[in-house]
Structures are given as structure tokens and as C-alpha cells.
Design a protein around this motif. Sequence first.
Motif, PDB file in Angstrom:
ATOM      1  N   PHE A   1       7.204   3.586   4.290  1.00 45.24           N
ATOM      2  CA  PHE A   1       6.084   4.540   3.670  1.00 45.24           C
ATOM      3  C   PHE A   1       4.943   4.804   4.577  1.00 45.24           C
ATOM      4  O   PHE A   1       3.879   5.126   4.064  1.00 45.24           O
TER       5      PHE A   1
ATOM      6  N   TYR B   1       0.784  -3.636  -0.464  1.00 40.76           N
ATOM      7  CA  TYR B   1       0.152  -3.246   0.809  1.00 40.76           C
ATOM      8  C   TYR B   1      -1.142  -2.408   0.615  1.00 40.76           C
ATOM      9  O   TYR B   1      -1.888  -2.461   1.377  1.00 40.76           O
ATOM     10  N   CYS B   2      -0.919  -1.362  -0.282  1.00 38.78           N
ATOM     11  CA  CYS B   2      -2.116  -0.281  -0.705  1.00 38.78           C
ATOM     12  C   CYS B   2      -3.402  -1.175  -0.985  1.00 38.78           C
ATOM     13  O   CYS B   2      -4.702  -1.051  -0.737  1.00 38.78           O
TER      14      CYS B   2
ATOM     15  N   LYS C   1       4.849  -1.553  -2.035  1.00 38.89           N
ATOM     16  CA  LYS C   1       3.998  -0.477  -1.452  1.00 38.89           C
ATOM     17  C   LYS C   1       2.744  -0.981  -2.399  1.00 38.89           C
ATOM     18  O   LYS C   1       1.478  -0.469  -1.740  1.00 38.89           O
TER      19      LYS C   1
ATOM     20  N   ILE D   1       7.642  -1.427   4.448  1.00 36.87           N
ATOM     21  CA  ILE D   1       6.094  -1.280   4.959  1.00 36.87           C
ATOM     22  C   ILE D   1       6.101   0.137   5.757  1.00 36.87           C
ATOM     23  O   ILE D   1       5.602   1.084   5.428  1.00 36.87           O
TER      24      ILE D   1
END
Length: 427
Positions: free
Chosen positions: A427, A399-400, A396, A424
Motif C-alpha cells: 500500500f 503504519y499510518c 495498514k 507495507i
Amino acid sequence: MRFLYTEAVRYILDIPKFTKKHSLDHTRDLMRALGNPQDRFKVIHVGGTNGKGSVCAMMDSILRAGGKRTGMFTSPHLVRMEERIRLDGVEVKKEQFCEAFRQVKQVSVQMEREGKGHPTFFEFLFAMGMLVFAQSKVEYGVVEVGLGGRLDCTNIIKKPVCTILTNVSLEHTEILGNTVEQIALEKAGIIKENVPLFFFDENEIVSRIWRERAQDLGCRWYSISLKNIKILNISPKKIDFSLHSRYYVYGSLTLPFIGSYQVRNGGLAVLAASFLENIHRECIEDGLRNVVWHGRMEHIEDGIYLDGAHNTAGVQMFVQSVKERASYIKGNCRLLFSAVMEKDYPAMIRQICEHVKWDKIYITQIQGKRCLKAEEMRTCFERYSDAAIKVIPDVKECYCLAKEEKGKEDILFCAGSLYLIGEILSF
């Protein structure tokens, strides 16, 4: 119900800790104790290395467009376990999931008491799926092979209405064999006597093995190849293509994906569906146009795509689609990557780096025992690419950050494992 569902999922996830691979006779005993639910609807059996799930989703969508009540059994799941069992395109409800779990567990415990052994993780879910389909009175069950074919527990299905084989590449060599020929023979194990076979003609050796097996069993066989398919247009959210074979001509078909490899799966689904009873051209066109299948060059946010390229053959198709998509953009291509340890990740990474110019690469780690350490992937990427590399083990967080650093004109592709795609999407 929430508690029952959580307990059911936990129990199923724990199965690999106390059981082992069984013979098909074990699966037959399990299904017989449940009343052989797999014999109470028409089955479309789909095998191959890559594209099985996509073809299943396309066949299911086409059948529903034709007014058929359908069940679809696929693997793995991306976020929730009940994704593997779908009714009319929708994940099975938790109540049905729990009731099927109760029935299969009851039989499983009895089998263990009798010394037959507890069903495996996949056997258990397969039995649940077939039970749900039978009790829901589906007309068609679209069933994806789990691993290989000949010894896969789905192969207890006696007489499907048709068999579909997508392709072959080297995968699970420790189980299926070290050569394409050996794996093709394992896949051919699902071909049944006098049941029509549909396959994608890509490798002459593989095609010959499948043709000969079909002829030995008295099966009519039908195939298409890339020569029969022409891509007409690729837009940010769809592909238009035509299919010209010796069986049918479709001047314009649409798939809601941007991965050009999906036209192969789409063409194969069209070929097979064209021979099904009471499935007309309009149903095929509508079914393809409206198919939903997550994690296959899926556009999830502005300039961000997910693709479950998880082996060398899948990566080859992924990089081809990336190159085609890159020609439409003004910015840079960025990659978020993770893989599981049993895959040939050095070959996957080499392909990814040799065929696409990446501006930045983000490496992360999926959860679970199968995860490949991020530092091992970093070493491999540094060998083949001069892109800037960032390692963030938490998916997470990775990815963010990748999303935050992406420029407006850039495109971020997330690939390398279906488990990564699932995390992915969660969330």
C-alpha cells in the motif's frame, strides 16, 4: 489474462493444502518432463542463512552491467508472486508467468495421476522460473536456495558456474539441525565437484566445514572476512566501502543501502564476480552502485526505513545499522514490529530492546496462519523495554498511525518479518 493470472496465483497458493515435501528425485522427474530447462543456461547458486537474496540481486546487477542477459530466482516475494522470477532485473510479465504455470501444471497433474505426487509450492515455482529462463534464452540464471541446501529442490542443478555461501545461524532447526555445525553441513550440500566456492569467513567452525567439503570435491575455494572490508562513509541513502583481499583491491565501491551489513554481501558478490568470464572492474562497480533490492534498510519515505530482519542473525545486523543511523539524527528512534510464530521472537525482541533506545514501539499482525498474535509480542516487549507501546493489529492502520505520530526529526524503522515489509510495500 487478468483472470488467468488470478487463477494461477490462487492455484499455487493452494498447493500446500494437498501435497507434501518430496525427495530430489521427484524434482528431477518434474524437470525431466519439462525438458530440463535448468541445464540450458549458466547458473550461479547462492545459499546461506541471511543475505542470500541481497547477494543474488548484486550478482544479477553486476552481470547486467556486463551486458549479460539474466534470470533471477529468489524467495519469498514481498508483494507479487512474480517477483520471484525476474528477467534482466524486471519481474516476469504476467503473460509469461501464466504460460509457465500452464506448462508446469500440465506436468504436475500427470505426475499426480502416475502416483508420484503433486510438486510442492516451492518446486512448482522453481520449475516455472527455470522454464521462463530457458525459454527467454538467458545466459546466466542467479538461483537462491529455498531452505537449507542439501535437500532443497534447487540442488538438482548439476554444475553451476560457481557456488556462493553467505553465512550460517540457527534457523529452521526442526528441519536443518540443532547446531551451527549441522546447519553448515546442510548448506554445504550445494557445493558441487570442481565448481568454485565463494564464502564469507565469519565463523571458524563453519568455514572449516565448507573448506573441507570443497577440498573433498576438488573445488577451488575463496573467502573474505570483515578484515578485508572498510566502510568509508555512510550517508542517508548509500554506503561507500573498500575491499582489500589477496585476490583483488577495490579502493572505492558504493551500495545504495544504509544497512552496514550489506557491505558483507557486497564484498562477497564482488569476490565471486571478479572470477566470472568477461566481467570487468567497471561492470562490478556499476552493478553494485545500481542494484535494487527492496526491504533491506530501504528508505521509502522521509525518515522511514524498511528492513526484513526476520531472525536473530538478521536482527543483530539490523540493530547495528539502526545504531549507526541514529548517530546522524536529532530526533527519536521508533519501531514498527511484527513476526511469524516459528521464529525465535523472544530472542529477536530482546536484542532489539537491549541495543537500541526506542522512544515508541508499534506492534501489528501480518496476515495468514503464521502470524504471531500482537499481545504475545507486547508481553515480550514490556519485559525488555520501557518504551511506550501501541498495539494495532491491522498493518495498514498501524503504519499510518506510526507515520502520523512521527516527529519531523524522528526515524521510524519497520522490521521483524519480510511478510510485514511486503504488506507495507503493497500500500
